[in-house]
Design a protein around this motif. Sequence first.
Motif, PDB file in Angstrom:
ATOM      1  N   VAL A 206      10.041   7.588   7.319  1.00 16.89           N
ATOM      2  CA  VAL A 206      11.416   8.034   7.129  1.00 16.89           C
ATOM      3  C   VAL A 206      11.351   9.410   6.472  1.00 16.89           C
ATOM      4  N   PRO A 207      12.398  10.224   6.584  1.00 21.48           N
ATOM      5  CA  PRO A 207      12.377  11.554   5.953  1.00 21.48           C
ATOM      6  C   PRO A 207      12.505  11.439   4.440  1.00 21.48           C
ATOM      7  N   ALA A 208      11.366  11.327   3.759  1.00 18.69           N
ATOM      8  CA  ALA A 208      11.308  10.993   2.338  1.00 18.69           C
ATOM      9  C   ALA A 208      11.632  12.191   1.460  1.00 18.69           C
ATOM     10  N   ALA A 209      12.893  12.596   1.474  1.00 22.79           N
ATOM     11  CA  ALA A 209      13.301  13.828   0.802  1.00 22.79           C
ATOM     12  C   ALA A 209      13.530  13.663  -0.691  1.00 22.79           C
ATOM     13  N   ASN A 210      13.622  12.414  -1.184  1.00 25.23           N
ATOM     14  CA  ASN A 210      13.821  12.188  -2.618  1.00 25.23           C
ATOM     15  C   ASN A 210      13.069  10.928  -3.035  1.00 25.23           C
ATOM     16  N   LYS A 211      13.124  10.622  -4.319  1.00 28.76           N
ATOM     17  CA  LYS A 211      12.330   9.516  -4.850  1.00 28.76           C
ATOM     18  C   LYS A 211      12.722   8.183  -4.215  1.00 28.76           C
ATOM     19  N   MET A 212      14.023   7.971  -4.017  1.00 29.84           N
ATOM     20  CA  MET A 212      14.475   6.718  -3.413  1.00 29.84           C
ATOM     21  C   MET A 212      13.955   6.571  -1.988  1.00 29.84           C
ATOM     22  N   LEU A 213      14.028   7.654  -1.211  1.00 25.17           N
ATOM     23  CA  LEU A 213      13.534   7.601   0.164  1.00 25.17           C
ATOM     24  C   LEU A 213      12.010   7.492   0.209  1.00 25.17           C
ATOM     25  N   ARG A 214      11.320   8.070  -0.794  1.00 27.90           N
ATOM     26  CA  ARG A 214       9.863   7.906  -0.835  1.00 27.90           C
ATOM     27  C   ARG A 214       9.490   6.456  -1.108  1.00 27.90           C
ATOM     28  N   LYS A 215      10.283   5.761  -1.922  1.00 25.80           N
ATOM     29  CA  LYS A 215      10.022   4.337  -2.147  1.00 25.80           C
ATOM     30  C   LYS A 215      10.196   3.558  -0.852  1.00 25.80           C
ATOM     31  N   LEU A 216      11.223   3.904  -0.084  1.00 25.35           N
ATOM     32  CA  LEU A 216      11.406   3.255   1.212  1.00 25.35           C
ATOM     33  C   LEU A 216      10.262   3.609   2.151  1.00 25.35           C
ATOM     34  N   ASP A 217       9.850   4.856   2.121  1.00 27.34           N
ATOM     35  CA  ASP A 217       8.715   5.303   2.937  1.00 27.34           C
ATOM     36  C   ASP A 217       7.470   4.487   2.608  1.00 27.34           C
ATOM     37  N   GLN A 218       7.268   4.193   1.316  1.00 29.12           N
ATOM     38  CA  GLN A 218       6.103   3.429   0.889  1.00 29.12           C
ATOM     39  C   GLN A 218       6.153   1.994   1.402  1.00 29.12           C
ATOM     40  N   VAL A 219       7.364   1.458   1.581  1.00 25.54           N
ATOM     41  CA  VAL A 219       7.494   0.101   2.112  1.00 25.54           C
ATOM     42  C   VAL A 219       6.835  -0.001   3.489  1.00 25.54           C
ATOM     43  N   PHE A 220       6.973   1.076   4.266  1.00 27.65           N
ATOM     44  CA  PHE A 220       6.387   1.102   5.610  1.00 27.65           C
ATOM     45  C   PHE A 220       4.942   1.617   5.611  1.00 27.65           C
ATOM     46  N   GLY A 221       4.403   1.903   4.432  1.00 26.81           N
ATOM     47  CA  GLY A 221       3.127   2.597   4.334  1.00 26.81           C
ATOM     48  C   GLY A 221       1.936   1.875   4.920  1.00 26.81           C
ATOM     49  N   ARG A 222       2.000   0.542   4.995  1.00 25.94           N
ATOM     50  CA  ARG A 222       0.876  -0.202   5.569  1.00 25.94           C
ATOM     51  C   ARG A 222       0.884  -0.193   7.094  1.00 25.94           C
ATOM     52  N   LEU A 223       1.986   0.257   7.662  1.00 27.48           N
ATOM     53  CA  LEU A 223       2.078   0.330   9.124  1.00 27.48           C
ATOM     54  C   LEU A 223       1.635   1.722   9.579  1.00 27.48           C
ATOM     55  N   PRO A 224       0.846   1.814  10.642  1.00 31.99           N
ATOM     56  CA  PRO A 224       0.308   3.122  11.082  1.00 31.99           C
ATOM     57  C   PRO A 224       1.293   3.904  11.935  1.00 31.99           C
ATOM     58  N   ILE A 225       2.525   4.059  11.430  1.00 33.86           N
ATOM     59  CA  ILE A 225       3.558   4.645  12.265  1.00 33.86           C
ATOM     60  C   ILE A 225       4.108   5.957  11.700  1.00 33.86           C
ATOM     61  N   GLY A 226       3.761   6.316  10.475  1.00 39.80           N
ATOM     62  CA  GLY A 226       4.277   7.544   9.886  1.00 39.80           C
ATOM     63  C   GLY A 226       3.716   8.779  10.564  1.00 39.80           C
ATOM     64  N   ALA A 227       4.392   9.893  10.362  1.00 38.61           N
ATOM     65  CA  ALA A 227       3.941  11.140  10.977  1.00 38.61           C
ATOM     66  C   ALA A 227       2.601  11.589  10.409  1.00 38.61           C
ATOM     67  N   GLN A 228       2.349  11.258   9.139  1.00 37.29           N
ATOM     68  CA  GLN A 228       1.094  11.627   8.487  1.00 37.29           C
ATOM     69  C   GLN A 228       0.623  10.459   7.626  1.00 37.29           C
ATOM     70  N   TYR A 229      -0.525  10.632   6.989  1.00 39.70           N
ATOM     71  CA  TYR A 229      -1.004   9.640   6.033  1.00 39.70           C
ATOM     72  C   TYR A 229      -1.740  10.363   4.916  1.00 39.70           C
ATOM     73  N   TYR A 230      -1.860   9.662   3.799  1.00 38.93           N
ATOM     74  CA  TYR A 230      -2.699  10.196   2.724  1.00 38.93           C
ATOM     75  C   TYR A 230      -3.809   9.213   2.415  1.00 38.93           C
ATOM     76  N   LEU A 231      -4.872   9.735   1.864  1.00 39.36           N
ATOM     77  CA  LEU A 231      -5.994   8.920   1.395  1.00 39.36           C
ATOM     78  C   LEU A 231      -6.335   9.353  -0.016  1.00 39.36           C
ATOM     79  N   THR A 232      -6.542   8.387  -0.902  1.00 35.53           N
ATOM     80  CA  THR A 232      -7.024   8.672  -2.245  1.00 35.53           C
ATOM     81  C   THR A 232      -8.371   7.993  -2.441  1.00 35.53           C
ATOM     82  N   ALA A 233      -9.223   8.619  -3.238  1.00 32.53           N
ATOM     83  CA  ALA A 233     -10.546   8.090  -3.526  1.00 32.53           C
ATOM     84  C   ALA A 233     -10.983   8.601  -4.894  1.00 32.53           C
TER      85      ALA A 233
END
Length: 236
Positions: A206-233
């Motif tokens: 989703v267009p995660a333009a603010n903190k609330m939308l980023r939380k919603l974006d994170q809900v979908f984070g386990r699905l490989p459908i976002g435009a991009q992804y991040y990796l932390t290590a």
Amino acid sequence: MVNEIEKTARTFDEYGKSYTETVNEAIAFTGLSVDFFTRVKAAYLVELAQAHFGGTAHLEVLDVGCGIGNFHPLLSSTFRSLRGVDISAASVDAARANNPGVAYDVYDGLTLPYADATYDAVFTICVLHHVPPVQWPIFVSEMKRILKPGGLALIFEHNPYNPVTLRIVNRCPFDEDAVLLKPDTTRALFHDAGFANISSRSILTVPAANKMLRKLDQVFGRLPIGAQYYLTAIRR
């Protein structure tokens, strides 16, 4: 391999002054702009650093493949110090002009010009797909080398499973030779380099333009459908 690095450097030298306009042309059909994506990823980057370190004001941070420094106005006041490094001299010149308070270096694309265990965090944003695949392990190992023990490595990459992303890449002239990395490929690179606590999440479902939308974006984070992804290590 060196010839491939030099070719990439020449490409981004050519687009050093028109990078933003070129990307905006490639993504125009989405109704969004480079500035939108920059702000979203900068916000994710800060949140991830805060989550790992418990704060950011004490951190010394490096941006590998910094380009023209688009992210740095949003980040430079967040960390104790922020530095950028890139293979494109023209891009670095533009970054210095845009961000006089940030230090920049040009490097050969192989060995980062910093001592072992120098930085608390190192990030690279949509860079690895421009690196020759044979060099991917070297690139990741160099990120690890310059990190302090317990330091955070953070990568953002295009998601090759997303059709909109593929359309954008196909429309962008300096992505002509890009080799997109699947999340599994990126995780394997960091595992083989000896990193710990490797985790990746899809973003921009989703267009995660603010903190609330980023939380919603994170809900979908386990699905490989976002435009991009991040990796932390984490460096052991």
